[in-house]
Design a protein around this motif. Structure first.
Motif, short mmCIF file in Angstrom:
data_model
loop_
_atom_site.label_atom_id
_atom_site.label_comp_id
_atom_site.label_asym_id
_atom_site.label_seq_id
_atom_site.Cartn_x
_atom_site.Cartn_y
_atom_site.Cartn_z
N HIS A 160 15.48 6.70 4.90
CA HIS A 160 15.73 6.81 3.45
C HIS A 160 14.17 6.57 2.81
N ILE A 191 13.38 6.39 -0.78
CA ILE A 191 14.19 5.17 -1.78
C ILE A 191 13.38 3.95 -1.35
N VAL A 192 12.96 3.53 -0.20
CA VAL A 192 12.78 2.37 0.39
C VAL A 192 11.49 2.53 1.16
N ARG A 205 11.84 -1.35 -3.02
CA ARG A 205 11.87 -0.16 -3.60
C ARG A 205 10.59 0.70 -3.26
N GLY A 247 17.38 -0.25 -4.46
CA GLY A 247 17.05 1.22 -4.89
C GLY A 247 17.28 1.01 -6.47
N HIS A 248 17.36 2.29 -7.20
CA HIS A 248 17.61 2.37 -8.62
C HIS A 248 19.19 1.72 -8.87
N THR A 282 21.19 4.17 -3.89
CA THR A 282 20.41 3.44 -2.99
C THR A 282 20.82 4.03 -1.58
#
Length: 329
Positions: A23, A26-27, A38, A65-66, A322
């Motif tokens: 991911h 995102i991260v 994030r 995440g957002h 996320t």
């Protein structure tokens, strides 16, 4: 014990490496792998940080995440993260509007987050989640345990922070959501902690643990296995009784798997739980079904009910992106 691992001592570090690689949009990992944050920090918003022992994935890193968390601090399996992890995460993701810790009510988590808050240089607030109605206290907590309702708090408060709520408003909202949330779990099997190499507890072939905790803590009682409709009826009955009379309310119903239960069974439990809420005059206005707050490989599930109002329903619906929760894209 059969696990897809290389070595017990490296389970967490290797799992985190795989998570952030999968991911990477995102991260990313924080310094020395102490936390997940994030990839693109946001200036000027309240920074949300949570954490706890590993083994409950996707909680908490999967919700970075957002629209949710800015950072998550993972401890070893079922072990609280340390204050230096929490402090390092806060110093990294603080965007200038303060830091809000979301803490499950377990003694190690509470103590270590309090120590991190005392060492912080900027404004810090805390939301303590304690949604489990099964028992008033356990070996690991003083008062009610914080369980799957923590995810609901993280989602709603995360949306509020993204929308520009200040630190005091985010805390007040989180406390209100926690007070409007109740959960209860049931286990059909134990989980197996890799370091232990054997099940945490033993259940007979036709037994279940009603009110089990997410670390395998004892629940209300051990009882014979019954049909899903009866299990849902007891769990929803306990939740509604604890709330008191709130007929006519809109609610969020979350059916959360513990890691070893097929989706088919979780949806079956959702149907039975929703039918019970109908009988109590409650409308399931929002829903979520899946593995969100697991207990390694335990078979079983928890039911979470959150009373919604116009504001909290809107924030639940708000965009989130996320690893484990995505909608409104």
């Amino acid at each position: 014990m059969k696990k897809l691992i290389n070595a017990v001592d490296t389970v967490l570090s290797e799992s985190l490496a795989g998570f952030v690689r999968a991911h990477a949009d995102i991260v990313t990992l924080g310094d020395e792998g102490k936390f997940v944050r994030r990839r693109f920090p946001v200036r000027g918003k309240v920074a949300l940080i949570s954490g706890g022992g590993s083994g409950h994935e996707p909680l908490h890193a999967g919700f970075v995440g957002h629209g949710m968390l800015d950072a998550a601090c993972p401890g070893q399996v079922f072990t609280s993260p340390t204050p230096d992890q929490m402090l390092a995460a806060a110093e990294t993701v603080d965007g200038g509007a303060g830091v809000l810790y979301i803490v499950k009510n377990y003694e190690g988590d509470v103590m270590n987050f309090e120590m991190a808050a005392e060492m912080a240089s900027g404004p810090v607030a805390r939301i303590l989640t304690d949604d489990d109605v099964a028992v008033e206290s356990s070996t690991w907590s003083t008062g009610r345990r914080g369980v799957a309702g923590t995810m609901v708090v993280e989602k709603i408060v995360g949306a509020a922070a993204e929308a520009g709520y200040d630190l005091d408003a985010c805390k007040a909202l989180g406390d209100r959501v926690n007070q409007a949330t109740r959960s209860m779990g049931v286990a059909l099997t134990s989980c197996t902690v890799p370091a232990a190499g054997k099940p945490t507890f033993t259940l007979g072939e036709n037994e279940m643990e009603m009110g089990v905790g997410i670390h395998g803590e004892p629940g209300r009682r051990r009882v014979p296995l019954t049909p899903a409709a009866e299990i849902a009826a007891e769990m929803i009955g306990a939740i509604v009784h604890d709330f008191g009379d709130f007929a006519g309310s809109d609610v969020l119903l979350l059916v959360n798997g513990f890691g070893g239960t097929p989706a088919m069974e979780l949806y079956l439990m959702f149907d039975n739980a929703a039918r019970m809420l109908d009988k109590h005059g409650l409308r399931v206005a929002r829903s979520a079904v899946g593995n969100y707050v697991t207990s390694l490989d335990m078979a079983g599930c928890s039911l979470t009910v959150t009373k919604l109002d116009t504001e909290t329903a809107r924030l639940w619906d708000a965009r989130v992106h996320t690893a484990a929760l995505r909608w409104g894209m």
